[in-house]
Structure formats: C-alpha cells, structure tokens
Design an enzyme around this catalytic site. Structure first.
Site, PDB file in Angstrom:
ATOM      1  N   GLY A  59      31.134  28.640  37.491  1.00  0.00           N
ATOM      2  CA  GLY A  59      30.711  28.703  38.886  1.00  0.00           C
ATOM      3  C   GLY A  59      31.654  29.518  39.738  1.00  0.00           C
ATOM      4  O   GLY A  59      31.236  30.352  40.549  1.00  0.00           O
ATOM      5  N   GLU A  60      32.949  29.301  39.547  1.00  0.00           N
ATOM      6  CA  GLU A  60      33.952  30.067  40.288  1.00  0.00           C
ATOM      7  C   GLU A  60      33.957  31.539  39.858  1.00  0.00           C
ATOM      8  O   GLU A  60      34.185  32.438  40.677  1.00  0.00           O
ATOM      9  CB  GLU A  60      35.334  29.455  40.079  1.00  0.00           C
ATOM     10  CG  GLU A  60      35.524  28.097  40.739  1.00  0.00           C
ATOM     11  CD  GLU A  60      34.881  26.958  39.980  1.00  0.00           C
ATOM     12  OE1 GLU A  60      34.751  25.873  40.546  1.00  0.00           O
ATOM     13  OE2 GLU A  60      34.498  27.166  38.798  1.00  0.00           O
ATOM     14  N   TYR A  61      33.695  31.774  38.589  1.00  0.00           N
ATOM     15  CA  TYR A  61      33.572  33.151  38.099  1.00  0.00           C
ATOM     16  C   TYR A  61      32.478  33.891  38.858  1.00  0.00           C
ATOM     17  O   TYR A  61      32.661  35.047  39.258  1.00  0.00           O
ATOM     18  CB  TYR A  61      33.255  33.131  36.595  1.00  0.00           C
ATOM     19  CG  TYR A  61      32.669  34.416  36.064  1.00  0.00           C
ATOM     20  CD1 TYR A  61      33.483  35.500  35.746  1.00  0.00           C
ATOM     21  CD2 TYR A  61      31.292  34.547  35.877  1.00  0.00           C
ATOM     22  CE1 TYR A  61      32.943  36.680  35.265  1.00  0.00           C
ATOM     23  CE2 TYR A  61      30.748  35.720  35.396  1.00  0.00           C
ATOM     24  CZ  TYR A  61      31.573  36.782  35.094  1.00  0.00           C
ATOM     25  OH  TYR A  61      31.019  37.951  34.620  1.00  0.00           O
TER      26      TYR A  61
END
Length: 416
Positions: A59-61
């Site tokens: 998700g952060e990627y």
C-alpha cells in the site's frame, strides 16, 4: 528511552531468527534481509548518486510510486533504491523494474543502519506514511542526508502526542520536511512544535488518476463482457463472497460477474466455483477452446489484473468491509462508477468521505447488496451520477506528487 529502543531492536532481530525456523513468512523476512547488503553492493558503486525510497508494504509502495517514477524521469543519472519492510510488499515487487535495486530494509539496529548507509550512501531518503525508524533517521541526519516523509498521517493516539513520547518526538526532528495528507495531521505536528510540515494530500490520488490513461484493454475481458452490464468484485473475503454468490445465483438480469478473491489458494477457488450455479470459469483455466461469451461468471485467480479489469465495470464491489479491513476503493472509483463496500470502513479516509458524498455505498446485508445492484442496473442516470461523484472527488484530490516533487527538486538540483 533511546537505549531501551536499541535493546529491543537487537533482541527482536535475534528472536526473529529463531522464530523464522518454524514460520515461512518470517523465514522470508529474515532470509531476505541477509541478501540486502550484498544486493546493494553489487548494483551501487561508490561514485553513484542514489535516490532511496522506503515503503513498509504494498500500500505504501503505491503511494510512493508516482514520486519514484517522476524522479526517475527527472534524474536519470541517479540510481534508485527501493526498500520494503514487509514480505507482502517485497515478494510481490522484487522482480519489477521500477527501481535499480529492490530489497528488504535491514532492521533498525545501529550496526545494520551503519552498514546499510555506508553501502547505499543515498543522496536523498524518502520514507512513506508511517515509516519512522529512529536509528535510520538519526544516522541520516548526522550524514547531512536530506530526509522526507511523504503521504504521512498522524493520529492523536500515537506515541508522538503522549506525555511519554519525547523520544519519538525528538526523532521527528531528523526529517528535513514532512508532507501530510490532511489538516488534522498538520495541526497535531504543530501542537508538539514541529513546523517543517506541508499539507500535500495523498499521492495515491495521482497514482489512480494515471490508471485511466494507461492501456487497460484485456482480450479475455473483451470476449467475456461483450456489450453486457458487468459487476466486478475485487479483493473479496469469504464474508463478502457469501453475499455476492447468493446474489449471482438468484440474479435474473443479464449481468456478467467477475470475482477476484483476496485469497487465491486453489481449494478456496474451487469452493467458490462449486457454489456458483451459473456457467463459471477461472482465469487460469482459460484456453483457446473456451468461448468466454458462453460464461456468466469468471473467477480471477491470479494477481496483477484487477486494476485493468475494473475498467470494464458498470458497478464495482471492494472487499474487506465485512472482514479484517477494507481494500482499495480508489482503483475502481477512478473509472467513474458506483462502488459498494461492507460496513467496516472507519479509518479509511477516502472511503469515509465518499460514503458521505454518496459515490461509495456501504451495505450491511445481502438484501442491501441486491437492492443497490438492481437499482444501478435499472437506473442508468442514477448510476452515472453516482459514478461522477467518484470522478470529481479524485480529480479534486490529485496534485500531491507535484507539491512533493517541487521540494525534492530543490534538494536534488543543488547536488548536481
């Protein structure tokens, strides 16, 4: 507190090595980290200029990707290093070409940090959302490396805002600048005396905005959908699937259904197929002898296709809202269609806003699912108006990437 943190970090490293002997996911976590430094050393030379971006997981990627892609275009003479904390991020992206080097981030012990930074020697470091690692940040500051936190969210219950959180408050001061998603986060940081902060929004809106313009055509979906109404359910959990399958089995409308489960184990896929009473086929069973026009339901039992598949939907359902946590509602919403979710969406900012606006509909039971699908099938104008709410919302939220790039450019251009 700093001494205690380091003792915990060292102990955690030792404990994980033992636990990894009996746990396959932890084994990936430990083994992958042993490979990180040799991998970096092989790909990054002492004279290379390096941009480092760190994400916890997938998700952060996705939040960091728009920034990474733009930096690669603007600074092609820099090497790019992408690190992950979690196997669920690294194992999915380890073979992609999005960065020159992709590896795990070594655990936040002083010795690991020193070894990592000596080999990677980044010219700039970019952390995403919640990734705040004290030893890395202190060491980067000592090396005068500009360090940024992007798409960050801060909440009042976090340690930074507690009476005993002085150690972590001090850690924040090692950031050159923090870009937050909302006013609340900005106010919280200001309340503890941190003023190197800008409200830029969430880079995911830039990411999903680009999805519409990419090549989304899929031959199998063209053959499957034809010109019919299509309902697509993505990232579903068993709790979601029970409602959806009940609707599929009793539906009398000419609707094509696509179901993309979160869990893709073969036994689970077979259970789904056996419970559906209409002509159904799985993606991995497709071959040239199958005429997809004859099928009413297709099960997507592979990764990497869902974003494009959403482009074929008249309505989408996003799973997780009846289970452990809602999945990405923006990916279908960007195509200007209504999105249906389960009741558990608190804490998912974009879902909360879109439910309030009416572009995303939260349901509590199978009767509500049936009512909403039937309504959107029979009322085209209502479907289009609901979808337009989602389109407008995403357009209004876009632009975080450029704000962040402006700051990063001023740093990187001074280094050239």
């Amino acid at each position: 507190m700093y001494i205690l943190y380091n003792l915990i970090a060292i102990s955690t490293s030792a404990i994980l090595k033992v636990l990894a002997l009996a746990n396959s996911k932890l084994s990936l976590f430990v083994k992958g980290r042993r490979e990180s430094l040799p991998k970096i050393k092989q790909s990054i030379a002492k004279e290379d200029k390096v941009i480092w971006i760190h994400a916890a997981s997938l998700g952060e990627y996705e939040q960091g990707l728009p920034v990474l892609e733009k930096l690669k275009l603007l600074y092609p003479h820099y090497k790019t290093l992408l690190t992950f904390f979690s196997p669920s991020g690294y194992e999915v992206k380890k073979n992609s070409k999005v960065a020159d080097v992709i590896c795990y981030l070594p655990l936040d012990t002083k010795s690991n940090v020193s070894a990592f930074l000596d080999i990677a020697h980044p010219d700039i470091a970019i952390f995403i959302k919640y990734e705040i690692w004290p030893n890395y940040l202190v060491a980067l500051n000592k090396r005068n490396t500009p360090t940024f936190l992007i798409s960050a969210i801060f909440k009042k219950n976090q340690i930074f805002f507690k009476s005993y959180g002085g150690f972590m408050r001090k850690t924040l001061n090692n950031f050159t600048h923090i870009f937050v998603q909302n006013k609340k986060s900005h106010s919280l940081l200001n309340s503890i005396g941190f003023n190197k902060v800008t409200i830029a929004g969430d880079t995911r809106f830039d990411r999903v905005s680009e999805i519409v313009d990419q090549h989304n055509e899929l031959n199998f979906m063209e053959n499957f959908k034809q010109n019919q109404f299509c309902f697509i359910a993505g990232s579903t959990w068993p709790e979601d699937e029970r409602l959806i399958i009940d609707y599929i089995n009793q539906c009398n409308y000419p609707i094509k259904f696509v179901l993309a489960p979160h869990a893709m184990k073969s036994n689970h896929i077979q259970e789904i197929i056996q419970s559906i009473e209409k002509p159904v086929v799985s993606y991995t069973d497709l071959n040239e002898n199958i005429n997809l026009a004859d099928y009413e339901v297709i099960i997507i039992d592979t990764i990497g296709l869902l974003t494009k598949i959403y482009s074929y939907a008249e309505i989408a359902y996003v799973g997780g809202g009846f289970a452990t946590g809602l999945h990405n509602t923006l990916e279908p919403a960007v195509f200007g269609i209504p999105v249906i979710i389960g009741p558990k969406f608190e804490g998912f900012a974009e879902a909360e806003e879109l439910v309030q606006l009416g572009g995303v509909i939260s349901i509590n039971c199978s009767e509500e699912l049936q009512h909403n699908i039937d309504t959107f099938f029979s009322q085209q104008q209502k479907r289009q108006q609901t979808g337009q709410i989602n389109t407008n919302f995403i357009k209004e939220k876009a632009g975080a990437t450029q704000q962040i790039l402006n700051a990063l450019n001023s740093v990187l251009s001074s280094k050239n």
